[in-house]
Design a protein around this motif. Sequence first.
Motif, PDB file in Angstrom:
ATOM      1  N   ASN A 164       9.293  -4.659   4.424  1.00  0.00           N
ATOM      2  CA  ASN A 164       8.757  -5.596   5.411  1.00  0.00           C
ATOM      3  C   ASN A 164       9.305  -5.284   6.811  1.00  0.00           C
ATOM      4  O   ASN A 164       8.571  -5.316   7.802  1.00  0.00           O
ATOM      5  N   ARG A 165      10.625  -4.983   6.875  1.00  0.00           N
ATOM      6  CA  ARG A 165      11.227  -4.665   8.173  1.00  0.00           C
ATOM      7  C   ARG A 165      10.694  -3.339   8.712  1.00  0.00           C
ATOM      8  O   ARG A 165      10.439  -3.193   9.913  1.00  0.00           O
ATOM      9  N   LEU A 166      10.523  -2.384   7.812  1.00  0.00           N
ATOM     10  CA  LEU A 166      10.067  -1.060   8.228  1.00  0.00           C
ATOM     11  C   LEU A 166       8.641  -1.100   8.772  1.00  0.00           C
ATOM     12  O   LEU A 166       8.310  -0.464   9.776  1.00  0.00           O
ATOM     13  N   PHE A 167       7.772  -1.871   8.111  1.00  0.00           N
ATOM     14  CA  PHE A 167       6.371  -1.955   8.514  1.00  0.00           C
ATOM     15  C   PHE A 167       6.094  -3.142   9.434  1.00  0.00           C
ATOM     16  O   PHE A 167       4.957  -3.320   9.884  1.00  0.00           O
ATOM     17  N   ASN A 168       7.146  -3.964   9.642  1.00  0.00           N
ATOM     18  CA  ASN A 168       6.987  -5.155  10.476  1.00  0.00           C
ATOM     19  C   ASN A 168       5.837  -6.023   9.976  1.00  0.00           C
ATOM     20  O   ASN A 168       5.033  -6.547  10.756  1.00  0.00           O
ATOM     21  N   SER A 169       5.747  -6.114   8.657  1.00  0.00           N
ATOM     22  CA  SER A 169       4.658  -6.883   8.050  1.00  0.00           C
ATOM     23  C   SER A 169       5.058  -7.239   6.623  1.00  0.00           C
ATOM     24  O   SER A 169       5.634  -6.411   5.919  1.00  0.00           O
ATOM     25  N   PRO A 170       4.771  -8.455   6.168  1.00  0.00           N
ATOM     26  CA  PRO A 170       5.103  -8.826   4.791  1.00  0.00           C
ATOM     27  C   PRO A 170       4.075  -8.298   3.786  1.00  0.00           C
ATOM     28  O   PRO A 170       2.929  -8.021   4.142  1.00  0.00           O
ATOM     29  N   GLU A 171       4.505  -8.132   2.578  1.00  0.00           N
ATOM     30  CA  GLU A 171       3.608  -7.847   1.445  1.00  0.00           C
ATOM     31  C   GLU A 171       2.862  -6.513   1.554  1.00  0.00           C
ATOM     32  O   GLU A 171       1.771  -6.374   1.011  1.00  0.00           O
ATOM     33  N   ILE A 172       3.442  -5.538   2.260  1.00  0.00           N
ATOM     34  CA  ILE A 172       2.778  -4.233   2.318  1.00  0.00           C
ATOM     35  C   ILE A 172       2.828  -3.543   0.959  1.00  0.00           C
ATOM     36  O   ILE A 172       1.869  -2.917   0.519  1.00  0.00           O
ATOM     37  N   PHE A 173       3.983  -3.639   0.290  1.00  0.00           N
ATOM     38  CA  PHE A 173       4.110  -3.007  -1.025  1.00  0.00           C
ATOM     39  C   PHE A 173       4.991  -3.881  -1.905  1.00  0.00           C
ATOM     40  O   PHE A 173       6.085  -4.271  -1.507  1.00  0.00           O
ATOM     41  N   ARG A 174       4.506  -4.182  -3.093  1.00  0.00           N
ATOM     42  CA  ARG A 174       5.246  -5.056  -3.995  1.00  0.00           C
ATOM     43  C   ARG A 174       5.935  -4.243  -5.090  1.00  0.00           C
ATOM     44  O   ARG A 174       5.451  -3.196  -5.495  1.00  0.00           O
ATOM     45  N   TYR A 175       7.036  -4.777  -5.566  1.00  0.00           N
ATOM     46  CA  TYR A 175       7.732  -4.257  -6.747  1.00  0.00           C
ATOM     47  C   TYR A 175       8.284  -2.840  -6.555  1.00  0.00           C
ATOM     48  O   TYR A 175       8.326  -2.049  -7.489  1.00  0.00           O
TER      49      TYR A 175
END
Length: 697
Positions: A400-411
């Motif tokens: 999330n921090r790297l992409f500055n966005s939540p839920e980009i990749f799960r698990y």
Amino acid sequence: QTVTTNIKTSDDDLEILKKHFPQCFDKNGNFQFEKFKNNLSQKEINFSTESYGLQWLGKSYARLLASDEATTLLRENEEHNHKPENRQAENLLIKGDNLEVLKHLSNAYHEKIKMIYIDPPYNTGSDGFVYEDDRRFTVKELQVLAGVDEEQAKRILDFTQSHSNSHSAWLTFMYPRLYIARQLLKDDGVIFVSIDDNEVAQLRLLMDEIFGEENFVAELIVRSNPRGSQSSKFIAQENEYIITFSKKIDYLFIDGYKKNDNDILDYNLKDEKGKYRLLGLRQRGGAWKREDRPDMYYPIYVNPNDGSVSLYKSEFFTKEVLPKRPTGEESRWTWGKEKFLKDNHLIIGKLVNRKGEDDFFDIFRKDYLENDQGEIVRKKPRSIIDEKEVNYQNAGNEINRLFNSPEIFRYSKPTFLIKKLVSMVDDTDIILDFFAGSGTTGDAVMQLNADTSTGSVPGNRKFILVQLPEPIDPKKNKAAYDFVKNELKAEPTIFEITKERLIRSANKINCELDEKNKKIELRIADLESQLPTDETKAEIENLRKQVAQNENLKRQNTFKIFETMPIWENYLFEAEDFDPQQELFDVERLTEEDIKALLVTWKTYDGIPLTQDLKPIDFGGYTSYYGNEKLYLMNRGFTTETLKALLEKIDSDKDFDPKSIIAFGYHFDSKNLRELAESVKHFNNKKNLDIDFIVRY
């Protein structure tokens, strides 16, 4: 040679049989089991019809997939790879089905990989795993290839097309991938496989079969969800597993972790060899009895005056000590007699008293803080990994921090966990992950290489990641779908997430290295403004080395991209009967990009790493490609003048020593091929090179 349609993993077991039992193969190279069986029976080796092993529907098919030919070629992503920062990259990201990719890597990277980490589908029923297979065998073909009867062949083919997620489906999926993975490992290599309760039992048995029970290292427990999964039906599951096997256990070395300050305080004794602590030689824990390990149960005789020990009673060694607890319960020593005799100078007997117990002699061994090279001995890794950093919520926060966005990749897995595993292995080797997911392994490798926080030397590890271009379902993860489609302007697949994470991680690490260098340059400027002394000169020299080191680390944070592509339809079509209606492959359809893909595929088949570029060589207007003593003639337009220039270069250029000349047959007419073959065969070159001429299609 028809290499293009015949790329497959070599069978190490078959090669061993050919070496030791050549008489059991027919003239076509087929293994004759009955002859082999009779050969061993003559040596009084009996074949039992019963044995212990793992069986499932599709096992014979899984073995076939491990040895079946690849159905793809490899091509380079030139737009990415030819950027100045990526030209010398030694890391790899490969897009494609990992089984196909592993087959392509099986020659160039045979026994070259030090560590493999994979996080395969867990087959939970909700993780989307179903067995899918695009190979199309007929019942008769499968009967012959897999050695099964007609009924079983039908059942297997029905099963492979049923999109099953049964245990059998999962094992059929995993077997060929693990089988090839083992062949890529060095003798001292190790593989870590993450898994949960759904398939852990099956995975352990499968890896016992592929890697050998004797090469089992550990079943690590990762406390990945300390609060426990509340979706579990009965018990909140808070852990997963990492099954660990070595290629050859006798070659394996697992590095430990540095002792912290509290650990070091325990080493409060000292002799001429250095600081040490005392560890009890008596086995602690468990109800050990002498009949369990009789070689570990024997009396030790102590000299009460100085604590020295012996296996024999004498006038000095008068006190007999048995491996019993103060309460009288039998135990055993942790060393056998042989080791005792070798290292008894490290053993001491002491009179001890514990609360509520009478005084009694106990036996201890010296555990030194430093080894013979003066290095602090590391702690062995623990089988339970429960640091707070392995909480998988941290992995989500990282992305999330790297992409500055939540839920980009799960698990995904946290980089802390992968760094912990990689740290157990050498810091100058290749790490492979063929279920790359979000790219955690590549991120972790780059972070570890750049980490000098503990005073360690920067690493030079390389990574190879493989990821399927699996479509992102907008209904399941709209954030990821929109991000790839709108921000990256790419087809929404998991591969694009992998690629973007590696780029962003590299940029983040490089920015941190730039900040370090800015501080170092300020310090250098400050020192240079002072009156020069030997000390300041030495410090400036050391700081400049650090700057150069950080710049080199930045260059390591790059990667090349390759991908699989289907072999062209009807290429090398063969038929038993001539059919004038059959549409044959037209070689004129091949583009320049297609020829480049052939070249990449062939050079990898010939054992040349993907990161190594071939050198273009011009022979009077004809371009060829050279590397690892192999010369590739892929283009049209080869003439007698070209041949003359080629032969002259062999004689005159000390750096040009082709042991093999490989020609793409479709781009040569028969006259040129004959002339080239005869010239190479009879060329009496000044270097006395024995050159093979190979025509491929």
